[in-house]
Design a protein around this motif. Structure first.
Motif, PDB file in Angstrom:
ATOM      1  N   ALA A 111       0.826  -1.206   0.000  1.00  9.83           N
ATOM      2  CA  ALA A 111       0.000   0.000   0.000  1.00  9.83           C
ATOM      3  C   ALA A 111       0.863   1.260   0.000  1.00  9.83           C
ATOM      4  O   ALA A 111       0.587   2.217  -0.736  1.00  9.83           O
ATOM      5  N   VAL A 112       1.909   1.261   0.812  1.00  6.72           N
ATOM      6  CA  VAL A 112       2.804   2.424   0.885  1.00  6.72           C
ATOM      7  C   VAL A 112       3.539   2.621  -0.442  1.00  6.72           C
ATOM      8  O   VAL A 112       3.642   3.754  -0.944  1.00  6.72           O
ATOM      9  N   LEU A 113       4.043   1.540  -1.021  1.00  8.71           N
ATOM     10  CA  LEU A 113       4.751   1.649  -2.295  1.00  8.71           C
ATOM     11  C   LEU A 113       3.839   2.181  -3.398  1.00  8.71           C
ATOM     12  O   LEU A 113       4.261   2.992  -4.237  1.00  8.71           O
ATOM     13  N   ILE A 114       2.594   1.739  -3.412  1.00  9.10           N
ATOM     14  CA  ILE A 114       1.635   2.214  -4.415  1.00  9.10           C
ATOM     15  C   ILE A 114       1.322   3.692  -4.193  1.00  9.10           C
ATOM     16  O   ILE A 114       1.287   4.483  -5.143  1.00  9.10           O
ATOM     17  N   ASN A 115       1.117   4.086  -2.947  1.00  6.77           N
ATOM     18  CA  ASN A 115       0.860   5.495  -2.647  1.00  6.77           C
ATOM     19  C   ASN A 115       2.024   6.382  -3.065  1.00  6.77           C
ATOM     20  O   ASN A 115       1.833   7.440  -3.671  1.00  6.77           O
ATOM     21  N   VAL A 116       3.232   5.961  -2.748  1.00  7.30           N
ATOM     22  CA  VAL A 116       4.420   6.740  -3.103  1.00  7.30           C
ATOM     23  C   VAL A 116       4.564   6.849  -4.618  1.00  7.30           C
ATOM     24  O   VAL A 116       4.881   7.917  -5.151  1.00  7.30           O
TER      25      VAL A 116
END
Length: 352
Positions: A111-116
């Motif tokens: 989720a964090v990688l996609i948001n970034v």
């Protein structure tokens, strides 16, 4: 007509992916709930979920029909998650000891990688500096984290108290899920004036997954005995409930928009399990889609947003096919990055 035909490529692809190398398994040893079984259903469910989120200008009748089953697909996702956690607890030593480390990394890292990634794209190519993109939390992730907390607290208490019989723990979890979903339903209706939000219906997949694990031998036998009669009956029940739902039953307060939707979802779930219980399903395509199903779920809305911004002239069918292609490619890249980074967190792979 062309746009409809292009959209039809999606269910055609799903059918080919499902039946490729599928064969009937021995009666006494079906691969029910095996990795190949769950990967196949997760991959196909991810494809269905994407269909429900297209903007009105990119919708068509076939897309709308497939999208109508999206909440059932999400119910399956929750079922597999709840079942997987119980399976891991029963089969892995010190599972609760490392539970939060494993769960948080598995849920939050993609989720964090996609948001970034999308924050960078927004900043560089759209000229939008939206910090909220970095902290965006998908509702699916939020619900799973809530369930993780409930699961951990109840199971940890049982562990501390040396409770071997988990039937009371399972009952407590079921009661809490039912009560919380009812509260959310009434809050969204009376406070927000909305319907079908906060995952009130899909949460019941957590109960079905818990029940499947708790009574697995009996459910497995039930699915395998008199399957044809049960399949016909479940199909009829699904058709009747679906007809009532489509013809306006979903607008009936509580009984239609809440109870009926849950009952329809359960009947469709039983129908699918009866159809697949004796099938040895799974191949490279479904294994691939199953492995990136979580990333597909998290990223497809962002992909739609960017495609609509850069290519607003695309027709419905072309837009739908482009969304799937870009989403799958992007999800694969994120999945590979997660695989590379995960060892730094010293997290063993989890079944769920």
């Amino acid at each position: 007509m062309t746009q409809f035909a292009l959209t039809a490529l999606v269910p055609l692809f799903m059918a080919i992916a499902f039946f490729w190398k599928a064969r009937v398994a021995p009666v006494d040893n079906p691969p029910f709930m095996s990795k190949g079984f769950t990967d196949t259903l997760k991959g196909l469910c991810a494809i269905i979920v994407v269909m429900v989120h297209f903007r009105p200008e990119y919708q068509n009748p076939l897309q709308d029909a497939m999208g109508g089953f999206a909440y059932v697909a999400v119910t399956f996702f929750f079922l597999f998650s709840a079942y997987g956690m119980q399976w891991s607890l029963a089969n892995k030593n010190d599972y609760l000891k490392h539970f939060w480390k494993g769960r948080l990394v598995s849920l939050l890292l993609p989720a964090v990688l996609i948001n970034v990634s999308f924050f960078i794209i927004q900043s560089l190519y759209l000229g939008e500096l939206q910090l909220r993109t970095l902290i965006y939390a998908n509702d699916y992730v939020v619900v799973l984290l809530e369930y993780c907390l409930l699961f951990y607290v109840v199971m940890r208490y049982c562990q501390i108290r040396h409770v071997d019989n988990l039937k009371y723990a399972w009952l407590l979890i079921v009661v809490i899920i039912i009560v919380s979903s009812l509260l959310l339903y009434f809050l969204t209706v009376y406070v927000d004036g909305r319907h079908g939000t906060n995952w009130c219906f899909e949460r019941y997949g957590l109960i079905w997954g818990l029940a499947l694990f708790a009574f697995f031998p009996g459910i497995k036998r039930w699915l395998g005995q008199g399957t044809l009669f049960k399949l016909v009956l479940a199909g009829i029940v699904s058709a009747v409930l679906g007809y009532i739902y489509i013809k306006g039953g979903k607008y009936t307060y509580f009984w239609g928009e809440y109870v009926l939707k849950i009952a329809l979802g359960l009947s469709l779930l039983v129908t699918v399990l009866l159809l697949t219980r004796r099938l040895n399903i799974g191949n490279r395509i479904t294994s691939f889609l199953g492995s990136i199903s979580y990333e597909i779920y998290l990223s497809h809305a962002w992909v739609m947003y960017l495609l609509a911004h850069f290519f607003p002239e695309l027709g419905s069918g072309v837009f739908i096919i482009a969304t799937y292609c870009v989403t799958i490619l992007f999800s694969f890249i994120i999945h590979e990055i997660v695989i590379y980074i995960k060892p730094f967190f010293a997290v063993k792979s989890l079944r769920s």
